[in-house]
Design a protein around this motif. Structure first.
Motif, PDB file in Angstrom:
ATOM      1  N   ASP A  11      42.703  21.623 -28.893  1.00 42.42           N
ATOM      2  CA  ASP A  11      41.873  20.536 -28.389  1.00 42.42           C
ATOM      3  C   ASP A  11      40.479  20.574 -28.998  1.00 42.42           C
ATOM      4  OD1 ASP A  11      43.256  20.934 -25.076  1.00 42.42           O
ATOM      5  OD2 ASP A  11      43.774  19.434 -26.600  1.00 42.42           O
ATOM      6  N   LEU A  12      39.886  19.406 -29.115  1.00 36.81           N
ATOM      7  CA  LEU A  12      38.529  19.291 -29.625  1.00 36.81           C
ATOM      8  C   LEU A  12      37.543  19.892 -28.632  1.00 36.81           C
ATOM      9  CD1 LEU A  12      36.483  18.092 -31.693  1.00 36.81           C
ATOM     10  CD2 LEU A  12      36.463  16.047 -30.243  1.00 36.81           C
ATOM     11  N   VAL A  13      36.591  20.663 -29.153  1.00 41.07           N
ATOM     12  CA  VAL A  13      35.506  21.199 -28.335  1.00 41.07           C
ATOM     13  C   VAL A  13      34.228  20.404 -28.602  1.00 41.07           C
ATOM     14  CG1 VAL A  13      34.068  23.213 -27.860  1.00 41.07           C
ATOM     15  CG2 VAL A  13      36.512  23.506 -28.342  1.00 41.07           C
ATOM     16  N   ALA A  14      33.873  20.298 -29.876  1.00 39.33           N
ATOM     17  CA  ALA A  14      32.656  19.586 -30.251  1.00 39.33           C
ATOM     18  C   ALA A  14      32.767  19.173 -31.710  1.00 39.33           C
ATOM     19  CB  ALA A  14      31.425  20.459 -30.045  1.00 39.33           C
ATOM     20  N   ILE A  15      32.094  18.068 -32.030  1.00 42.01           N
ATOM     21  CA  ILE A  15      32.128  17.571 -33.396  1.00 42.01           C
ATOM     22  C   ILE A  15      30.765  17.003 -33.745  1.00 42.01           C
ATOM     23  CG2 ILE A  15      32.925  15.242 -32.833  1.00 42.01           C
ATOM     24  CD1 ILE A  15      34.902  15.650 -35.285  1.00 42.01           C
ATOM     25  N   ILE A  16      30.401  17.105 -35.031  1.00 41.62           N
ATOM     26  CA  ILE A  16      29.112  16.601 -35.488  1.00 41.62           C
ATOM     27  C   ILE A  16      29.328  15.862 -36.803  1.00 41.62           C
ATOM     28  CG2 ILE A  16      28.565  18.823 -36.592  1.00 41.62           C
ATOM     29  CD1 ILE A  16      25.599  18.254 -35.856  1.00 41.62           C
ATOM     30  N   TYR A  61      31.054  15.985 -27.403  1.00 42.93           N
ATOM     31  CA  TYR A  61      31.543  17.200 -26.768  1.00 42.93           C
ATOM     32  C   TYR A  61      32.679  16.895 -25.796  1.00 42.93           C
ATOM     33  CZ  TYR A  61      27.149  19.329 -28.323  1.00 42.93           C
ATOM     34  OH  TYR A  61      26.101  19.808 -29.083  1.00 42.93           O
ATOM     35  N   GLU A  62      33.565  17.860 -25.665  1.00 47.67           N
ATOM     36  CA  GLU A  62      34.570  17.809 -24.625  1.00 47.67           C
ATOM     37  C   GLU A  62      33.855  17.979 -23.290  1.00 47.67           C
ATOM     38  OE1 GLU A  62      37.277  19.117 -21.688  1.00 47.67           O
ATOM     39  OE2 GLU A  62      36.038  20.608 -22.708  1.00 47.67           O
ATOM     40  N   ASP A  63      34.317  17.294 -22.260  1.00 50.19           N
ATOM     41  CA  ASP A  63      33.573  17.250 -21.003  1.00 50.19           C
ATOM     42  C   ASP A  63      33.282  18.624 -20.403  1.00 50.19           C
ATOM     43  OD1 ASP A  63      35.043  14.153 -19.688  1.00 50.19           O
ATOM     44  OD2 ASP A  63      33.373  14.519 -21.056  1.00 50.19           O
ATOM     45  N   ARG A  92      26.704  23.296 -21.798  1.00 46.70           N
ATOM     46  CA  ARG A  92      26.841  24.741 -22.043  1.00 46.70           C
ATOM     47  C   ARG A  92      26.934  25.065 -23.533  1.00 46.70           C
ATOM     48  NH1 ARG A  92      31.283  27.368 -20.402  1.00 46.70           N
ATOM     49  NH2 ARG A  92      32.664  25.558 -20.551  1.00 46.70           N
ATOM     50  N   PHE A  93      27.595  24.226 -24.289  1.00 46.19           N
ATOM     51  CA  PHE A  93      27.789  24.451 -25.719  1.00 46.19           C
ATOM     52  C   PHE A  93      26.909  23.483 -26.518  1.00 46.19           C
ATOM     53  CE2 PHE A  93      32.467  26.132 -25.592  1.00 46.19           C
ATOM     54  CZ  PHE A  93      32.099  27.057 -24.630  1.00 46.19           C
ATOM     55  N   LEU A 131      28.331  26.837 -33.440  1.00 51.53           N
ATOM     56  CA  LEU A 131      28.621  26.478 -32.059  1.00 51.53           C
ATOM     57  C   LEU A 131      27.974  27.544 -31.170  1.00 51.53           C
ATOM     58  CD1 LEU A 131      30.126  24.425 -30.244  1.00 51.53           C
ATOM     59  CD2 LEU A 131      31.988  26.093 -30.121  1.00 51.53           C
ATOM     60  N   GLN A 132      26.893  27.169 -30.516  1.00 53.19           N
ATOM     61  CA  GLN A 132      26.247  28.053 -29.562  1.00 53.19           C
ATOM     62  C   GLN A 132      26.912  27.855 -28.213  1.00 53.19           C
ATOM     63  OE1 GLN A 132      23.717  30.394 -29.986  1.00 53.19           O
ATOM     64  NE2 GLN A 132      24.195  30.922 -27.862  1.00 53.19           N
ATOM     65  N   MET A 133      27.461  28.913 -27.669  1.00 50.10           N
ATOM     66  CA  MET A 133      28.204  28.839 -26.415  1.00 50.10           C
ATOM     67  C   MET A 133      27.484  29.677 -25.365  1.00 50.10           C
ATOM     68  SD  MET A 133      32.112  29.139 -27.843  1.00 50.10           S
ATOM     69  CE  MET A 133      31.917  30.823 -28.400  1.00 50.10           C
ATOM     70  N   ASN A 134      26.993  29.016 -24.335  1.00 47.10           N
ATOM     71  CA  ASN A 134      26.290  29.684 -23.235  1.00 47.10           C
ATOM     72  C   ASN A 134      27.074  29.518 -21.942  1.00 47.10           C
ATOM     73  OD1 ASN A 134      24.138  30.261 -25.022  1.00 47.10           O
ATOM     74  ND2 ASN A 134      23.141  28.319 -24.538  1.00 47.10           N
ATOM     75  N   LEU A 135      26.741  30.340 -20.976  1.00 41.85           N
ATOM     76  CA  LEU A 135      27.392  30.278 -19.655  1.00 41.85           C
ATOM     77  C   LEU A 135      28.915  30.257 -19.796  1.00 41.85           C
ATOM     78  CD1 LEU A 135      25.028  27.658 -17.981  1.00 41.85           C
ATOM     79  CD2 LEU A 135      24.992  30.158 -17.735  1.00 41.85           C
ATOM     80  N   LEU A 136      29.413  31.156 -20.603  1.00 40.91           N
ATOM     81  CA  LEU A 136      30.841  31.185 -20.883  1.00 40.91           C
ATOM     82  C   LEU A 136      31.653  31.502 -19.638  1.00 40.91           C
ATOM     83  CD1 LEU A 136      30.658  32.849 -24.355  1.00 40.91           C
ATOM     84  CD2 LEU A 136      31.877  30.731 -23.870  1.00 40.91           C
ATOM     85  N   LYS A 137      32.829  30.896 -19.573  1.00 42.13           N
ATOM     86  CA  LYS A 137      33.741  31.060 -18.449  1.00 42.13           C
ATOM     87  C   LYS A 137      35.064  31.627 -18.956  1.00 42.13           C
ATOM     88  CE  LYS A 137      31.870  26.838 -16.337  1.00 42.13           C
ATOM     89  NZ  LYS A 137      32.214  25.494 -15.804  1.00 42.13           N
TER      90      LYS A 137
END
Length: 116
Positions: A46-51, A59-61, A66-67, A80-86
């Protein structure tokens, strides 16, 4: 041809951060959009983010707020900066490039594991 090489994956605790990088080489002048997809075990990619080449992002919802995706065209690199990872962010993350508005190119993937 365009080649993509990712780096920056790893193991992190929930709430932590990681930064993924993807360096493009080859016919980089032909790259249009770049982005990140992810695939968890047993699930589709699945797509996470695109530029876009102009800097527009999408961004994916579940990652909004967070990203952050960014792109350095001079270095032919997307981040891809990923914060508050789950824990549900755990997946193999793939770098993506749209080339000549016709072809899709993929990196080899980098594992991101978020422990609870």
């Amino acid at each position: 041809q365009v080649q993509l090489v990712e780096s920056g994956g790893g193991l992190v605790q929930a709430g932590g951060s990681l930064r993924l990088s993807c360096a493009a080489s080859g016919n980089t002048f032909s790259i249009n959009a770049m982005g990140w997809y992810r695939q968890a075990p047993g699930k589709q990619r699945d797509l996470v983010a695109i530029i876009s080449s102009g800097g527009s992002t999408n961004y994916e919802d579940s990652v909004k707020g967070r990203f952050t995706i960014s792109r350095d065209n001079a270095k032919n690199t997307v981040y891809l900066q990923m914060n508050l990872l789950k824990p549900e962010d755990t997946a193999v993350y793939y770098c993506y490039a749209r080339v000549d508005s016709r072809y899709d190119r993929w990196g080899q993937g980098t594992q991101v594991t978020v422990s609870s």
